[in-house]
Write a protein that holds these residues in place. Structure first.
Motif, PDB file in Angstrom:
ATOM      1  N   SER A  50       4.851  26.780  69.366  1.00  0.00           N
ATOM      2  CA  SER A  50       5.512  28.081  69.340  1.00  0.00           C
ATOM      3  C   SER A  50       6.985  27.887  68.996  1.00  0.00           C
ATOM      4  CB  SER A  50       5.392  28.726  70.720  1.00  0.00           C
ATOM      5  OG  SER A  50       6.156  27.973  71.669  1.00  0.00           O
ATOM      6  N   PRO A  51       7.694  28.966  68.678  1.00  0.00           N
ATOM      7  CA  PRO A  51       9.132  28.816  68.444  1.00  0.00           C
ATOM      8  C   PRO A  51       9.866  28.162  69.607  1.00  0.00           C
ATOM      9  CG  PRO A  51       8.391  30.944  67.643  1.00  0.00           C
ATOM     10  CD  PRO A  51       7.225  30.336  68.349  1.00  0.00           C
ATOM     11  N   GLU A  52       9.458  28.489  70.822  1.00  0.00           N
ATOM     12  CA  GLU A  52      10.115  27.906  71.995  1.00  0.00           C
ATOM     13  C   GLU A  52       9.858  26.404  72.079  1.00  0.00           C
ATOM     14  OE1 GLU A  52       9.544  32.159  72.326  1.00  0.00           O
ATOM     15  OE2 GLU A  52       8.075  30.557  72.029  1.00  0.00           O
TER      16      GLU A  52
ATOM     17  N   ALA B  68      12.653  23.360  71.549  1.00  0.00           N
ATOM     18  CA  ALA B  68      12.883  22.320  72.556  1.00  0.00           C
ATOM     19  C   ALA B  68      12.783  20.923  71.944  1.00  0.00           C
ATOM     20  CB  ALA B  68      11.889  22.485  73.699  1.00  0.00           C
ATOM     21  N   ILE B  69      11.792  20.707  71.069  1.00  0.00           N
ATOM     22  CA  ILE B  69      11.633  19.388  70.435  1.00  0.00           C
ATOM     23  C   ILE B  69      12.829  19.084  69.540  1.00  0.00           C
ATOM     24  CG2 ILE B  69      10.226  18.003  68.856  1.00  0.00           C
ATOM     25  CD1 ILE B  69       7.793  19.643  69.823  1.00  0.00           C
ATOM     26  N   LEU B  70      13.244  20.051  68.740  1.00  0.00           N
ATOM     27  CA  LEU B  70      14.366  19.825  67.836  1.00  0.00           C
ATOM     28  C   LEU B  70      15.679  19.671  68.602  1.00  0.00           C
ATOM     29  CD1 LEU B  70      13.477  22.181  64.858  1.00  0.00           C
ATOM     30  CD2 LEU B  70      13.351  19.683  64.937  1.00  0.00           C
ATOM     31  N   ALA B  71      15.818  20.371  69.719  1.00  0.00           N
ATOM     32  CA  ALA B  71      17.025  20.208  70.532  1.00  0.00           C
ATOM     33  C   ALA B  71      17.162  18.773  71.025  1.00  0.00           C
ATOM     34  CB  ALA B  71      16.995  21.172  71.719  1.00  0.00           C
ATOM     35  N   GLN B  72      16.044  18.114  71.317  1.00  0.00           N
ATOM     36  CA  GLN B  72      16.100  16.703  71.707  1.00  0.00           C
ATOM     37  C   GLN B  72      16.587  15.839  70.556  1.00  0.00           C
ATOM     38  OE1 GLN B  72      12.389  15.381  73.427  1.00  0.00           O
ATOM     39  NE2 GLN B  72      12.178  17.245  74.641  1.00  0.00           N
ATOM     40  N   HIS B  73      16.191  16.175  69.324  1.00  0.00           N
ATOM     41  CA  HIS B  73      16.671  15.426  68.165  1.00  0.00           C
ATOM     42  C   HIS B  73      18.177  15.637  67.951  1.00  0.00           C
ATOM     43  CE1 HIS B  73      12.377  15.130  67.409  1.00  0.00           C
ATOM     44  NE2 HIS B  73      12.615  14.258  66.448  1.00  0.00           N
TER      45      HIS B  73
END
Length: 348
Positions: A289-291, A295-300
């Protein structure tokens, strides 16, 4: 990397690979639609990769493909992601880069890499010592694009005072792909940015980013001006819907990667020889989902300093409707959430 997320950009990695039975003219039309939508949505770049003898897929070659797509990418960066430099004549690479640079009004990135497939190396007569070949050819390409007179020789080329007539006013930045630790160190020394690969788990990428930064510092080089990261991405309304849309096509793509030998050039602590559910874990892919994708991209962003996420949203056989949905959700929901989170100083 505080603040990085606030300036993060999205790019589109055009997947020029298709099932052999696919009508190629229809596939090109779909790619044009993807680029036109990405531009409308505010994507910053479009990239395409290169392979030869790409069985089990049919594949468009990147330079003519990008030249065609550039007509629909006005204002976007147009980049090779990557050209297999050890296989190619450096004069041709430089001439093509200068031409694309002109077509794109100076918004061109020259992405290069060493490659890994035995079938490609054999087809071009390339033996051992590929790293040295890459370094020597890259030096020639850089000097030609800078307008220098070049005398150099190597496998398949011999230059005596060679000079380009078409010289970019400002040479394109060179981004280098790298998988293993030695390749990451090489990218730190020789390129303007490491084009972070989409195959490796996030924990291993974070470890390798430390190698990249330390190697640049040891060489007396400044931090790279950007941190481009290629990711496999599928966004849908729910995690289950994204996984259902991505699984058959992404699995087929990574089964082919294993056959091609991609797993053998990853860091020793990682492998693609996993069941699909395990393969998707650890931040390797951005599916959900967008959420979830935010979250995954924020870790990157936090762990790598990623500021230019180049999204491959299609794999051979995947229907266009899934591709366009991912692009819209990335631009309208994921990117604003990433930027808003960075501005607010918190995590999603």
């Amino acid at each position: 990397m505080e603040g990085t997320g606030a300036r993060i950009q999205l790019g589109l990695f055009v997947s020029g690979q298709h099932p052999p039975q696919r009508n190629p003219a229809e596939a090109i039309r779909e790619h044009l639609e993807q680029v036109e939508l990405a531009r409308e949505l505010g994507f910053a770049s479009v990239f395409a990769g290169q392979h030869f003898l790409s069985d089990p897929f049919a594949m468009f070659q990147s330079i003519p493909l990008l030249a065609r797509l550039a007509a629909s990418a006005d204002g976007m960066i147009v980049g090779t992601g990557i050209v297999l430099l050890p296989l190619l004549n450096p004069v041709e690479v430089a001439e093509n880069a200068a031409t694309l640079h002109a077509i794109c009004g100076g918004r061109h990135v020259l992405g290069v890499g060493i490659g890994y497939r035995a079938a490609e190396n054999a087809a071009f007569g390339l033996g051992p010592g590929r790293a040295a070949v890459l370094e020597a050819k890259l030096d020639v390409v850089r000097r030609l694009l800078a307008g220098e007179s070049v005398t150099a020789s190597g496998p398949g080329y011999a230059l005596e005072g060679a000079r380009l007539a078409l010289v970019p006013e400002r040479p394109p930045p060179i981004w280098m792909a790298a998988n293993g630790d030695r390749a990451v160190a090489r990218a730190a020394r020789l390129s303007d940015a490491w084009m972070v690969n989409p195959h490796t788990r996030l924990d291993e990428l974070a470890r390798q980013m430390q190698i990249f930064r330390a190697e640049r510092a040891a060489a007396g080089l400044p931090p790279s001006a950007c941190t481009p990261v290629i990711k496999e991405v599928c966004v849908a309304e729910t995690d289950a819907a994204a996984m259902e849309a991505a699984r058959p096509w992404l699995k087929g793509k990574y089964d082919a990667y294993v056959d091609w030998g991609q797993s053998e050039v990853l860091p020793p602590a990682d492998t693609l020889r996993r069941e699909f559910d395990e393969l998707t874990a650890g931040g390797r892919f951005v599916l959900g989902s967008p959420e979830t994708c935010t979250a995954i991209l924020a870790q990157h962003v936090d762990r790598l300093g990623a500021d230019h996420v180049i999204c491959r949203v299609q794999w051979p056989g995947m229907p266009q409707e899934h591709v366009l949905r991912s692009l819209r959700l990335l631009a309208r929901e994921v990117l604003p959430a990433l930027r808003g989170n960075a501005a607010g100083g918190g995590r999603p």
